[in-house]
Scaffold this active site. Structure first.
Site, PDB file in Angstrom:
ATOM      1  N   SER A  62       0.839  -1.192   0.000  1.00 27.44           N
ATOM      2  CA  SER A  62       0.000   0.000   0.000  1.00 27.44           C
ATOM      3  C   SER A  62       0.885   1.257   0.000  1.00 27.44           C
ATOM      4  O   SER A  62       1.740   1.418  -0.864  1.00 27.44           O
ATOM      5  CB  SER A  62      -0.942  -0.046   1.207  1.00 27.44           C
ATOM      6  OG  SER A  62      -1.936   0.939   1.140  1.00 27.44           O
ATOM      7  N   ASP A  82      -8.484  -5.189  -6.156  1.00 29.34           N
ATOM      8  CA  ASP A  82      -7.978  -4.158  -5.251  1.00 29.34           C
ATOM      9  C   ASP A  82      -7.975  -2.799  -5.955  1.00 29.34           C
ATOM     10  O   ASP A  82      -7.196  -2.566  -6.879  1.00 29.34           O
ATOM     11  CB  ASP A  82      -6.560  -4.529  -4.794  1.00 29.34           C
ATOM     12  CG  ASP A  82      -5.978  -3.530  -3.811  1.00 29.34           C
ATOM     13  OD1 ASP A  82      -6.692  -2.608  -3.389  1.00 29.34           O
ATOM     14  OD2 ASP A  82      -4.788  -3.679  -3.469  1.00 29.34           O
ATOM     15  N   HIS A  99      -7.530  -5.738  -0.466  1.00 32.55           N
ATOM     16  CA  HIS A  99      -6.296  -4.959  -0.358  1.00 32.55           C
ATOM     17  C   HIS A  99      -5.392  -5.484   0.753  1.00 32.55           C
ATOM     18  O   HIS A  99      -4.244  -5.082   0.858  1.00 32.55           O
ATOM     19  CB  HIS A  99      -6.638  -3.489  -0.093  1.00 32.55           C
ATOM     20  CG  HIS A  99      -5.452  -2.579  -0.034  1.00 32.55           C
ATOM     21  ND1 HIS A  99      -4.545  -2.431  -1.064  1.00 32.55           N
ATOM     22  CD2 HIS A  99      -4.997  -1.758   0.964  1.00 32.55           C
ATOM     23  CE1 HIS A  99      -3.613  -1.564  -0.729  1.00 32.55           C
ATOM     24  NE2 HIS A  99      -3.857  -1.149   0.503  1.00 32.55           N
TER      25      HIS A  99
END
Length: 435
Positions: free
Chosen positions: A222, A288, A342
């Site tokens: 991320s 995602d 995610h």
């Protein structure tokens, strides 16, 4: 009822290819077993940044690492498993952990301005022989704090130093990476300065010991994936500058293995990374949405109009992609869950089972299924694994000698300190109200 990992392979003769020397041609589909093991290894280094992060708003040390750098990898089981025994440096950044108004940070908390964002570690001698070089790993933590999400959502491109091209990157990511302030304890130097200083020091140390094969592998999930790209970009430039000044050839191999990383920069940024020889492997899950941020609307519209090819003011991904699908695993729920898709453990689960496009999830995958639900609710109910099960026992409370449940202090060596000399002179935190 089998071990959760396969026996280690000797990859000393193949490591350049496994880290992108040939842009991973022929290694991604089908996925090479040795490459799968490497991806999972670095994914677990990224996962450690979440497991070790103290995000309890009731903790005196909220925003810090729970362990000192000498024991963190041992506490999380990664030292024995992967052969990187000690973090040589912790990295701090000025992104704030938001806490309730009634518990706002004061001068008595460990830091009012900084968060622990990751670490640098080095392979030991045994692991270095197995992988064919001395590997320096940089692992960045992903987004946890609400204010870090705000940084993620800023979509403005800003220029970074480059004499040739107009290289631009996302403003929020650059702010986390570059911010510093003299009044702080942990960020008198920026996260950027901390990590680059450590990389140059380590490369110089191992060069002076006569080691010729040195790699820098940067990983993160991320926001951590975005910071990994910025580190690779600046690290490559800084090492070139440092070694040009010393009339030496750097010959340090730099690669990035990121998970669920958003876009970071423009076309000039991507071309500069390629020119610097940085190899980037992006592991992405189709479901995602974060991988398409920022600039998802503008990029989609321009792509449909077929006019994105040379535009320098829109976001571009860097490197090669390994795309995965939630639907490929028989163990994951099929209904849409944008947050769950995610999750880093979902990524690692899908990597472990991926064989090739269109193939079934591999029957002999070793990674523990229960890890998927550490911080998600993505496993099918039939497995009977509790959702979000990863917590400290009793939510961090311990019983003191009077039988009262209290917040414990930390061992003196685990108390955050910007100065190593403080570790031996800090007194342990007293237990709460012994009455």
């Amino acid at each position: 009822m089998t071990p959760t990992f396969s026996p280690k392979r000797d990859i000393s003769a193949r490591w350049h290819d496994l880290h992108g020397a040939g842009d991973w041609a022929g290694l991604l589909d089908p996925l090479d077993p040795a490459l799968r093991a490497e991806i999972l290894k670095y994914g677990e280094f990224a996962s450690a940044t979440y497991d070790a992060f103290d995000f309890d708003p009731l903790s005196e040390f909220c925003g810090s690492c729970r362990y000192n750098r000498h024991k963190m990898l041992h506490e999380l089981g990664l030292a024995a498993k992967h052969g990187y025994t000690t973090a040589t440096r912790y990295i701090y950044a000025m992104s704030h952990v938001d806490v309730p108004n009634w518990l706002a940070r004061t001068s008595t908390t460990w830091s009012r301005d900084s968060n622990w964002m990751g670490y640098v570690a080095v392979s030991d001698d045994i692991e270095s022989r197995r992988i064919g070089r001395r590997d320096i790993v940089v692992a960045w933590r992903g987004t946890v704090a609400p204010s870090e999400w705000f940084s993620d959502l800023k979509a403005k491109l800003v220029r970074v130093n480059d004499a040739v091209r107009v290289v631009k990157v996302q403003e929020g990511f650059l702010s986390v990476y570059k911010s510093k302030a003299e009044h702080t304890r942990y960020n008198k130097s920026s996260a950027s300065e901390q990590v680059i200083e450590e990389l140059i020091k380590l490369v110089r140390t191992y060069r002076e010991k006569g080691e010729e094969e040195i790699s820098i592998t940067i990983t993160g999930h991320s926001l951590g994936g975005a910071l990994s790209l910025l580190t690779a970009y600046e690290g490559a430039l800084s090492l070139l500058t440092a070694y040009e000044a010393a009339s030496l050839i750097p010959d340090v191999y730099i690669s990035v293995i990121s998970f669920g990383a958003p876009r970071v920069g423009n076309l000039a940024f991507r071309e500069k990374m390629k020119e610097l020889g940085v190899k980037v492997l992006r592991v992405e899950v189709e479901e995602d949405i974060v991988r398409n941020l920022p600039g998802i609307v503008m990029n989609t519209v321009l792509k449909k109009l077929s006019i994105t090819k040379r535009l320098n003011w829109i976001y571009r991904h860097v490197g090669k992609q390994l795309k995965l699908h939630v639907s490929s695993s028989p163990y994951l729920k099929k209904e849409s869950d944008m947050v769950g898709s995610h999750n880093l453990e979902v990524y690692l689960h899908l990597v472990d089972g991926f064989v090739s496009r269109g193939a079934k999830y591999r029957w002999n995958a070793r990674r523990d299924l229960a890890l998927v639900n550490k911080n998600s609710d993505m496993l099918i109910p039939e497995l009977k694994i509790p959702q979000f099960w990863y917590h400290m026992p009793y939510k961090g409370l311990v019983r003191n000698r009077y039988g009262r449940w209290v917040k414990p202090g930390r061992e003196p060596e685990d108390i955050p300190s910007p100065f190593s000399s403080e570790l031996s002179c800090r007194e342990p935190i007293l237990e709460l109200v012994e009455c």
